[in-house]
Design a protein around this motif. Sequence first.
Motif, PDB file in Angstrom:
ATOM      1  N   ALA A 228       8.546   8.303  -3.029  1.00  0.00           N
ATOM      2  CA  ALA A 228       8.412   7.413  -4.177  1.00  0.00           C
ATOM      3  C   ALA A 228       8.596   5.953  -3.769  1.00  0.00           C
ATOM      4  O   ALA A 228       7.871   5.063  -4.246  1.00  0.00           O
ATOM      5  CB  ALA A 228       9.426   7.791  -5.256  1.00  0.00           C
ATOM      6  N   ALA A 229       9.539   5.694  -2.875  1.00  0.00           N
ATOM      7  CA  ALA A 229       9.778   4.333  -2.420  1.00  0.00           C
ATOM      8  C   ALA A 229       8.577   3.790  -1.634  1.00  0.00           C
ATOM      9  O   ALA A 229       8.170   2.637  -1.816  1.00  0.00           O
ATOM     10  CB  ALA A 229      11.036   4.288  -1.554  1.00  0.00           C
ATOM     11  N   THR A 230       8.025   4.614  -0.774  1.00  0.00           N
ATOM     12  CA  THR A 230       6.864   4.197   0.007  1.00  0.00           C
ATOM     13  C   THR A 230       5.687   3.880  -0.907  1.00  0.00           C
ATOM     14  O   THR A 230       4.989   2.871  -0.724  1.00  0.00           O
ATOM     15  CB  THR A 230       6.480   5.308   0.998  1.00  0.00           C
ATOM     16  OG1 THR A 230       7.599   5.617   1.824  1.00  0.00           O
ATOM     17  CG2 THR A 230       5.323   4.872   1.889  1.00  0.00           C
ATOM     18  N   GLN A 231       5.466   4.722  -1.887  1.00  0.00           N
ATOM     19  CA  GLN A 231       4.378   4.497  -2.836  1.00  0.00           C
ATOM     20  C   GLN A 231       4.602   3.208  -3.619  1.00  0.00           C
ATOM     21  O   GLN A 231       3.659   2.443  -3.867  1.00  0.00           O
ATOM     22  CB  GLN A 231       4.280   5.693  -3.787  1.00  0.00           C
ATOM     23  CG  GLN A 231       3.838   6.978  -3.101  1.00  0.00           C
ATOM     24  CD  GLN A 231       4.141   8.229  -3.936  1.00  0.00           C
ATOM     25  OE1 GLN A 231       4.580   8.129  -5.081  1.00  0.00           O
ATOM     26  NE2 GLN A 231       3.911   9.399  -3.361  1.00  0.00           N
ATOM     27  N   ALA A 232       5.849   2.939  -4.006  1.00  0.00           N
ATOM     28  CA  ALA A 232       6.155   1.743  -4.780  1.00  0.00           C
ATOM     29  C   ALA A 232       5.936   0.471  -3.973  1.00  0.00           C
ATOM     30  O   ALA A 232       5.415  -0.528  -4.487  1.00  0.00           O
ATOM     31  CB  ALA A 232       7.600   1.803  -5.294  1.00  0.00           C
ATOM     32  N   VAL A 233       6.330   0.482  -2.716  1.00  0.00           N
ATOM     33  CA  VAL A 233       6.130  -0.699  -1.870  1.00  0.00           C
ATOM     34  C   VAL A 233       4.643  -1.023  -1.752  1.00  0.00           C
ATOM     35  O   VAL A 233       4.229  -2.186  -1.855  1.00  0.00           O
ATOM     36  CB  VAL A 233       6.764  -0.483  -0.481  1.00  0.00           C
ATOM     37  CG1 VAL A 233       6.351  -1.596   0.476  1.00  0.00           C
ATOM     38  CG2 VAL A 233       8.281  -0.427  -0.595  1.00  0.00           C
ATOM     39  N   ALA A 234       3.831   0.001  -1.531  1.00  0.00           N
ATOM     40  CA  ALA A 234       2.392  -0.218  -1.417  1.00  0.00           C
ATOM     41  C   ALA A 234       1.794  -0.723  -2.727  1.00  0.00           C
ATOM     42  O   ALA A 234       0.895  -1.571  -2.727  1.00  0.00           O
ATOM     43  CB  ALA A 234       1.699   1.064  -0.973  1.00  0.00           C
ATOM     44  N   ALA A 235       2.292  -0.205  -3.837  1.00  0.00           N
ATOM     45  CA  ALA A 235       1.748  -0.595  -5.138  1.00  0.00           C
ATOM     46  C   ALA A 235       2.176  -1.995  -5.556  1.00  0.00           C
ATOM     47  O   ALA A 235       1.424  -2.700  -6.250  1.00  0.00           O
ATOM     48  CB  ALA A 235       2.184   0.413  -6.201  1.00  0.00           C
ATOM     49  N   ASP A 236       3.358  -2.422  -5.136  1.00  0.00           N
ATOM     50  CA  ASP A 236       3.941  -3.664  -5.650  1.00  0.00           C
ATOM     51  C   ASP A 236       3.697  -4.885  -4.789  1.00  0.00           C
ATOM     52  O   ASP A 236       3.989  -6.008  -5.223  1.00  0.00           O
ATOM     53  CB  ASP A 236       5.457  -3.489  -5.833  1.00  0.00           C
ATOM     54  CG  ASP A 236       5.807  -2.465  -6.892  1.00  0.00           C
ATOM     55  OD1 ASP A 236       4.906  -2.094  -7.679  1.00  0.00           O
ATOM     56  OD2 ASP A 236       6.969  -2.009  -6.922  1.00  0.00           O
ATOM     57  N   HIS A 237       3.169  -4.708  -3.567  1.00  0.00           N
ATOM     58  CA  HIS A 237       3.079  -5.838  -2.651  1.00  0.00           C
ATOM     59  C   HIS A 237       1.643  -6.050  -2.176  1.00  0.00           C
ATOM     60  O   HIS A 237       1.016  -5.125  -1.653  1.00  0.00           O
ATOM     61  CB  HIS A 237       3.998  -5.628  -1.442  1.00  0.00           C
ATOM     62  CG  HIS A 237       5.447  -5.615  -1.796  1.00  0.00           C
ATOM     63  ND1 HIS A 237       6.080  -4.482  -2.272  1.00  0.00           N
ATOM     64  CD2 HIS A 237       6.387  -6.596  -1.769  1.00  0.00           C
ATOM     65  CE1 HIS A 237       7.363  -4.772  -2.508  1.00  0.00           C
ATOM     66  NE2 HIS A 237       7.557  -6.041  -2.217  1.00  0.00           N
ATOM     67  N   PRO A 238       1.126  -7.256  -2.343  1.00  0.00           N
ATOM     68  CA  PRO A 238      -0.220  -7.565  -1.833  1.00  0.00           C
ATOM     69  C   PRO A 238      -0.272  -7.383  -0.318  1.00  0.00           C
ATOM     70  O   PRO A 238       0.686  -7.675   0.398  1.00  0.00           O
ATOM     71  CB  PRO A 238      -0.408  -9.041  -2.206  1.00  0.00           C
ATOM     72  CG  PRO A 238       0.582  -9.297  -3.293  1.00  0.00           C
ATOM     73  CD  PRO A 238       1.742  -8.409  -3.023  1.00  0.00           C
ATOM     74  N   GLY A 239      -1.378  -6.876   0.149  1.00  0.00           N
ATOM     75  CA  GLY A 239      -1.547  -6.711   1.586  1.00  0.00           C
ATOM     76  C   GLY A 239      -0.868  -5.491   2.157  1.00  0.00           C
ATOM     77  O   GLY A 239      -0.788  -5.349   3.383  1.00  0.00           O
ATOM     78  N   VAL A 240      -0.376  -4.587   1.290  1.00  0.00           N
ATOM     79  CA  VAL A 240       0.251  -3.349   1.752  1.00  0.00           C
ATOM     80  C   VAL A 240      -0.505  -2.172   1.136  1.00  0.00           C
ATOM     81  O   VAL A 240      -0.765  -2.160  -0.071  1.00  0.00           O
ATOM     82  CB  VAL A 240       1.744  -3.274   1.363  1.00  0.00           C
ATOM     83  CG1 VAL A 240       2.365  -1.972   1.874  1.00  0.00           C
ATOM     84  CG2 VAL A 240       2.499  -4.481   1.909  1.00  0.00           C
ATOM     85  N   ALA A 241      -0.862  -1.203   1.953  1.00  0.00           N
ATOM     86  CA  ALA A 241      -1.600  -0.020   1.493  1.00  0.00           C
ATOM     87  C   ALA A 241      -0.850   1.237   1.894  1.00  0.00           C
ATOM     88  O   ALA A 241      -0.019   1.232   2.806  1.00  0.00           O
ATOM     89  CB  ALA A 241      -3.010  -0.003   2.072  1.00  0.00           C
TER      90      ALA A 241
END
Length: 281
Positions: A228-241
Amino acid sequence: MFRTVCFVAFLVTVVVVTVNLGTPCGAADYDVYLLAGQSNMDGRGRVSELPAEDQRSPMNRVIIFYRNVSGSSDGWQSLVPGFSIPPKYKGELPSPTFGPEIGFAHSMMQRHPDRQFALIKGSKGGTSLRADWKPGIASDPESQGPRYRDFIETIRKATQQLIDRGDQFQFRALLWHQGESDAKSKTEIYQQQLTHLIQRIREDVGVADLPVVVGEVFDNGQRDNVRAATQAVAADHPGVALVSSEGTTTSDPGTHFDAPSQLLLGKRYAEAMNVLLANQP
């Protein structure tokens, strides 16, 4: 966006080069990708299970600089499967195992037939983000975890060799795959730690908008917080997939991706990377 950079004074001063003056004849121009994490980035896929001969052959447009606590590539080498050190392995490199770099490199070569690639890989099984990869403070190495310090040192050594050879290079992105050792962390804690890691890597290589692709750990029902944390970081930060682990299989009970899944993940890393690069200004 292409950036040709060189390190001065241990990753503190970054010089942006817009004109290539005096480059030796025959020098190369590389897209540099950073690969970091624990055992599934290091790789436990079996080389003997690779389905095609060309996947076991040296790649003529990809080089790798690999550094692990237990051994290294001894400088830049042509990429072949086997820049991975599994537990209790005492032999030389290349070893019998590989990580996502093989599928990633093949996919990137197909998508970008005019480019050359340099992979800087620092990975170690059983390491945590909360301690081993803790990025700490830039001016305080003692605040950083040992694997983070090693990885920054690996980047410095690798890029200095390119500079010494007269090669040009551009930092293109970071590929991160880790989380099993932090499976008991709370979602918000791991999310904060991963966000901090991304910020600090960007600082240390001098590229504020460096694209980042993070991979999911295998879903064995015991890592929901990290996933869940990994998914959230990708969703919340530009330039992260995010690279999904959906549909993957493991060679052991629910942890280490097998050879087909390592190839699949590598391909997914490349697909996510191409989307990020296409969206850059």
